[in-house]
Design an enzyme around this catalytic site. Structure first.
Site, PDB file in Angstrom:
ATOM      1  N   VAL A 113       0.820  -1.317   0.144  1.00  0.00           N
ATOM      2  CA  VAL A 113      -0.075  -0.136  -0.037  1.00  0.00           C
ATOM      3  C   VAL A 113       0.940   1.186  -0.034  1.00  0.00           C
ATOM      4  CG1 VAL A 113      -1.654   1.428   1.287  1.00  0.00           C
ATOM      5  CG2 VAL A 113      -2.106  -1.231   1.214  1.00  0.00           C
ATOM      6  N   TYR A 114       2.040   1.131   0.834  1.00  0.00           N
ATOM      7  CA  TYR A 114       2.926   2.337   0.799  1.00  0.00           C
ATOM      8  C   TYR A 114       3.585   2.406  -0.406  1.00  0.00           C
ATOM      9  CZ  TYR A 114       6.560   5.422   2.459  1.00  0.00           C
ATOM     10  OH  TYR A 114       7.376   6.716   2.807  1.00  0.00           O
ATOM     11  N   ASP A 115       3.895   1.452  -0.947  1.00  0.00           N
ATOM     12  CA  ASP A 115       4.710   1.856  -2.542  1.00  0.00           C
ATOM     13  C   ASP A 115       3.651   2.320  -3.246  1.00  0.00           C
ATOM     14  OD1 ASP A 115       6.826  -1.291  -1.813  1.00  0.00           O
ATOM     15  OD2 ASP A 115       6.760   0.605  -0.948  1.00  0.00           O
TER      16      ASP A 115
ATOM     17  N   SER B  25      31.683  16.570  25.161  1.00  0.00           N
ATOM     18  CA  SER B  25      31.522  14.966  25.398  1.00  0.00           C
ATOM     19  C   SER B  25      31.278  14.957  26.975  1.00  0.00           C
ATOM     20  CB  SER B  25      33.036  14.644  25.218  1.00  0.00           C
ATOM     21  OG  SER B  25      33.945  15.379  26.007  1.00  0.00           O
TER      22      SER B  25
ATOM     23  N   GLU C 188      20.286   5.720  30.499  1.00  0.00           N
ATOM     24  CA  GLU C 188      19.919   5.509  28.856  1.00  0.00           C
ATOM     25  C   GLU C 188      21.197   4.850  28.388  1.00  0.00           C
ATOM     26  OE1 GLU C 188      19.263  10.027  28.543  1.00  0.00           O
ATOM     27  OE2 GLU C 188      18.370   9.347  26.857  1.00  0.00           O
TER      28      GLU C 188
ATOM     29  N   LYS D  12      23.790   3.831  25.701  1.00  0.00           N
ATOM     30  CA  LYS D  12      24.971   4.772  25.172  1.00  0.00           C
ATOM     31  C   LYS D  12      24.967   3.929  23.683  1.00  0.00           C
ATOM     32  CE  LYS D  12      29.191   7.325  25.561  1.00  0.00           C
ATOM     33  NZ  LYS D  12      29.745   7.025  23.974  1.00  0.00           N
TER      34      LYS D  12
ATOM     35  N   LYS E  49      22.229  10.580  33.659  1.00  0.00           N
ATOM     36  CA  LYS E  49      21.991  12.113  33.340  1.00  0.00           C
ATOM     37  C   LYS E  49      21.147  12.519  34.899  1.00  0.00           C
ATOM     38  CE  LYS E  49      22.280  12.973  28.587  1.00  0.00           C
ATOM     39  NZ  LYS E  49      21.217  13.077  27.245  1.00  0.00           N
TER      40      LYS E  49
HETATM   41  N1  LIG Z   1      28.376  12.659  23.977  1.00  0.00           N
HETATM   42  C1  LIG Z   1      27.115  12.714  24.602  1.00  0.00           C
HETATM   43  O1  LIG Z   1      26.775  13.780  25.106  1.00  0.00           O
HETATM   44  C2  LIG Z   1      26.115  11.488  24.388  1.00  0.00           C
HETATM   45  C3  LIG Z   1      26.234  10.418  23.676  1.00  0.00           C
HETATM   46  C4  LIG Z   1      25.269   9.706  23.651  1.00  0.00           C
HETATM   47  C5  LIG Z   1      25.077   8.151  22.955  1.00  0.00           C
HETATM   48  N2  LIG Z   1      26.156   7.764  22.254  1.00  0.00           N
HETATM   49  N3  LIG Z   1      24.024   7.399  23.243  1.00  0.00           N
HETATM   50  C6  LIG Z   1      22.964   7.879  24.022  1.00  0.00           C
HETATM   51  C7  LIG Z   1      23.088   9.165  24.661  1.00  0.00           C
HETATM   52  C8  LIG Z   1      21.996   9.720  25.727  1.00  0.00           C
HETATM   53  N4  LIG Z   1      21.096   8.806  25.678  1.00  0.00           N
HETATM   54  O2  LIG Z   1      22.080  10.879  26.156  1.00  0.00           O
HETATM   55  C9  LIG Z   1      24.270  10.056  24.557  1.00  0.00           C
HETATM   56  S1  LIG Z   1      24.615  11.727  25.164  1.00  0.00           S
END
Ligand SMILES: NC(=O)c1cc2c(N)ncc(C(N)=O)c2s1
Length: 319
Positions: free
Chosen positions: A36-38, A83, A113, A115, A287
């Site tokens: 359908v999308y196509d 960073s 979270e 990474k 964080k």
């Molecule tokens: N260099 C950075 O500030 C971050 C790098 C990354 C990464 N590679 N994956 C997830 C997050 C995240 N969920 O905040 C962050 S934050």
């Protein structure tokens, strides 16, 4: 079909294909069969061919660019892409937690979270339209790779609200796409990519976006550049919900943790479970959740004091 009808149908098709594309690429929950999308995409291409002035910049047909670039323009970030500091073990993490509680008080909570092991990017939207995408570069100056980021299907070309915002995230190559790409390169006698991160970086550095478009890149958006207060937000977790509502792909595995023990448990869980993920991660980002607490803690010259990254030990390479 006359031009008036064509304009109505083109507008309708753009809306339909944007919503179907969001369900498929951002939510990973297709709402219509591929056929359908196509078929709808084919109808839009036909109408755009007859009426080129009805080609909207954010039409799904405009994801793959025209002529290859000769180079990428260097652009200074309005806000530096800092960073993250790193922690490697429980002792480092407890020291981080002590410093955070010393600066923000004992009611502090964290968001943990995954990474993502990819390439950090900054995406700029004006009135809800994707206008520019930059690599992190050295954190202060990045490269304009907009044409290649437009080929990443999970990066929306138009948001659900006409807001002007800069967001940050990680572009990555799913494990399956990485193995398929290397198998193909091996058959062609081409050099293999060492890992999905290098493959994603190599793909985003292609000057011809038709090549980038074939690399099945994906993205997770993980933050708003600048202070969330501008959008009436008080917490990082809240800003991720807001980004999701705007139409961005965010990672659902995040967890609010109220103690360093909860953070350690989250790290423990994903140290083993990461092998089940369809993408590579190289650690856990931790964080401080409330923006007021982040402001209490501030930054060093290089990194926020309110965040750190726990890095997984390098895996023994099975020889
Ligand atoms: N260099 C950075 O500030 C971050 C790098 C990354 C990464 N590679 N994956 C997830 C997050 C995240 N969920 O905040 C962050 S934050």
């Amino acid at each position: 079909m006359d031009r008036i009808k064509a304009e109505e149908r083109v507008t309708e098709l753009n809306e339909l294909l944007r919503n179907y594309g969001h369900a498929y690429y951002v939510l990973d929950k297709p709402s219509v069969p591929d056929a359908v999308y196509d078929q709808l995409l084919h109808e839009l291409i036909e109408l755009e061919t007859v009426y080129p002035d009805l080609i909207f910049p954010d039409s799904p047909t405009q994801r793959v660019g025209g002529t290859p670039l000769s180079n990428f323009e260097k652009v200074r970030h309005e806000r530096p892409m800092l960073s993250l500091s790193n922690v490697f073990n429980e002792e480092d993490l407890r020291d981080f937690d002590k410093r955070v509680r010393g600066g923000a008080g004992d009611s502090v909570e964290y968001v943990c979270e995954l990474k993502i092991d990819g390439l950090a990017v900054s995406l700029h939207y004006e009135d809800g339209k994707f206008v520019r995408g930059l690599t992190r570069g050295d954190g202060r100056v990045g490269e304009d790779i907009t044409v290649n980021l437009r080929t990443v299907r999970s990066i929306p070309l138009k948001l659900k609200e006409p807001v002007s915002v800069e967001v940050r995230g990680e572009v990555f190559m799913p494990k399956k796409s990485f193995h398929a790409l290397n198998t193909d390169r091996e058959e062609r006698g081409e050099e293999l990519f060492a890992n999905p991160r290098n493959a994603a970086a190599g793909s985003l550095r292609q000057l011809d976006s038709k090549i980038a478009a074939k690399r099945n890149l994906d993205v997770f958006i993980y933050g708003i550049g600048g202070d969330g207060e501008t959008y009436g937000l008080n917490e990082h977790d809240e800003s991720l919900r807001y980004l999701t509502e705007l139409g961005f792909k965010t990672n659902g595995e995040r967890k609010v943790c109220r103690s360093v023990e909860e953070v350690l448990a989250y790290i423990e869980r994903w140290t083993d479970a990461r092998n089940q993920l369809s993408y590579e991660i190289d650690g856990i980002v931790i964080k401080v959740n409330r923006f007021l607490h982040q402001q209490d803690l501030g930054f060093t010259a290089k990194s926020p004091k309110w965040a750190t990254a726990y890095k997984f030990p390098a895996e023994e390479v099975m020889t």
